[in-house]
Design a protein around this motif. Structure first.
Motif, short mmCIF file in Angstrom:
data_model
loop_
_atom_site.label_atom_id
_atom_site.label_comp_id
_atom_site.label_asym_id
_atom_site.label_seq_id
_atom_site.Cartn_x
_atom_site.Cartn_y
_atom_site.Cartn_z
N GLY A 140 0.77 -1.22 0.00
CA GLY A 140 0.00 0.00 0.00
C GLY A 140 0.80 1.28 0.00
O GLY A 140 2.03 1.28 0.00
N LEU A 141 0.05 2.37 0.01
CA LEU A 141 0.58 3.71 0.01
C LEU A 141 0.34 4.37 1.36
O LEU A 141 -0.56 3.97 2.11
CB LEU A 141 -0.13 4.57 -1.06
CG LEU A 141 -0.40 3.99 -2.43
CD1 LEU A 141 -1.22 4.96 -3.25
CD2 LEU A 141 0.91 3.67 -3.12
N ILE A 142 1.10 5.41 1.62
CA ILE A 142 0.85 6.25 2.78
C ILE A 142 0.86 7.69 2.31
O ILE A 142 1.83 8.16 1.72
CB ILE A 142 1.89 6.04 3.88
CG1 ILE A 142 1.87 4.59 4.35
CG2 ILE A 142 1.63 6.98 5.06
CD1 ILE A 142 2.98 4.22 5.29
N MET A 143 -0.26 8.38 2.55
CA MET A 143 -0.42 9.78 2.15
C MET A 143 -0.59 10.65 3.39
O MET A 143 -1.16 10.22 4.39
CB MET A 143 -1.64 9.96 1.25
CG MET A 143 -1.60 9.21 -0.05
SD MET A 143 -3.12 9.49 -0.99
CE MET A 143 -2.95 11.23 -1.37
N ARG A 144 -0.13 11.87 3.28
CA ARG A 144 -0.34 12.86 4.35
C ARG A 144 -1.10 14.04 3.75
O ARG A 144 -0.59 14.72 2.85
CB ARG A 144 0.98 13.32 4.94
CG ARG A 144 0.84 14.28 6.12
CD ARG A 144 2.20 14.59 6.70
NE ARG A 144 2.12 15.43 7.90
CZ ARG A 144 2.15 16.76 7.88
NH1 ARG A 144 2.26 17.39 6.73
NH2 ARG A 144 2.07 17.45 9.01
N LEU A 145 -2.31 14.26 4.23
CA LEU A 145 -3.14 15.34 3.72
C LEU A 145 -3.12 16.48 4.72
O LEU A 145 -3.69 16.39 5.81
CB LEU A 145 -4.57 14.85 3.49
CG LEU A 145 -4.72 13.64 2.54
CD1 LEU A 145 -6.19 13.34 2.31
CD2 LEU A 145 -4.01 13.89 1.22
N ALA A 146 -2.42 17.53 4.36
CA ALA A 146 -2.27 18.70 5.22
C ALA A 146 -2.26 19.94 4.35
O ALA A 146 -1.84 19.90 3.19
CB ALA A 146 -0.98 18.61 6.04
#
Length: 257
Positions: free
Chosen positions: A3-9
């Motif tokens: 999987g992926l890891i995203m940071r939404l900021a």
């Protein structure tokens, strides 16, 4: 399953859940499944009317870590006005009243979410490639809400959820929330009940499963989420390095986690 890891900021985010183009444009308190899939589809260049293409995201599972819930903000907003009727903005029903359309748009200010996206490798790899070179730029719910960098933290995580629990750096302000014995608490949202639906979990029902993004026939289905408070090591936040430096170091770490 990888999987992926995203940071939404970013300064502002808005994750509309119930409203169409109406006087009140709401926001959910976290990124919706519809918005995340819409971001991926836009990155891949899929047009809104291609409803069949949404099936390629059906196997993806999202787990959200809420690093900072943000502060509610409402923007008084007008569209059109001061022009002839045929040149002003249309309402959601398609009519033109010749006057300004007034809306109140809701946002989350200064929020931060870290998301593990798990699924078949062929799907996560395709999404990762698209996010690296997007056809249409990603945004945080609305085009006026650009994301901070780094947006995509990892593309090759063997255990994305484990990364959220043990490795992805935390904001220092989360550590200031009364850490005890080297532990800080963080709110998680799970699509599947963790460890057979722990009794401590709250269950939410949200209507954010996209069936169609077509402008005049949008439709969404329901899903259930499980909200828990997870104990994370305070070392994820306790560092002499800036948060941005730690995120860049984490994102550029070689090899799968």
């Amino acid at each position: 399953m990888t999987g992926l890891i995203m940071r939404l900021a970013g300064p502002l985010q808005s994750w509309g859940e119930r409203s169409a183009f109406s006087a009140e444009r709401d926001t959910a308190l976290f990124p919706t499944r519809s918005a995340l899939i819409g971001m991926f589809a836009a990155a891949e260049g899929i047009p809104r009317h291609d409803t069949a293409a949404l099936q390629r995201y059906a196997a993806l599972e999202f787990t959200i870590r809420i690093d900072r819930p943000g502060v509610s903000l409402v923007d008084y907003h007008t569209v059109g006005g001061g022009q002839a009727k045929d040149k002003t903005a249309a309402t959601s029903g398609g009519s033109r009243k010749g006057a300004a359309v007034v809306t109140r748009r809701h946002y989350l200010a200064d929020a931060v979410f870290v998301i593990a996206i798990t699924g078949p490798r062929k799907d996560t790899a395709r999404v990762a490639d698209a996010l690296h070179q997007p056809h249409w730029a990603p945004y945080l719910g609305r085009r006026a809400c650009p994301p901070d960098e780094p947006l995509l933290l990892r593309t090759d995580a063997a255990d994305p959820v484990g990364e959220l629990l043990h490795h992805v750096p935390l904001s220092p302000d989360l550590a200031r929330r009364a850490p005890q014995n080297g532990i800080v608490l963080a709110t998680f949202l799970w699509e599947r009940a963790r460890h057979q639906a722990p009794t401590s979990a709250d269950t939410l029902t949200v209507q954010d499963v996209p069936h169609s993004f077509a402008p005049h026939s949008r439709s969404h289905g329901k899903r259930r989420l499980h909200r828990t408070e997870e104990k994370l090591p305070a070392t994820l936040a306790d560092s002499p390095l800036s948060l941005h430096r730690r995120l860049v170091d984490y994102a550029t770490k070689e090899g799968p986690s």
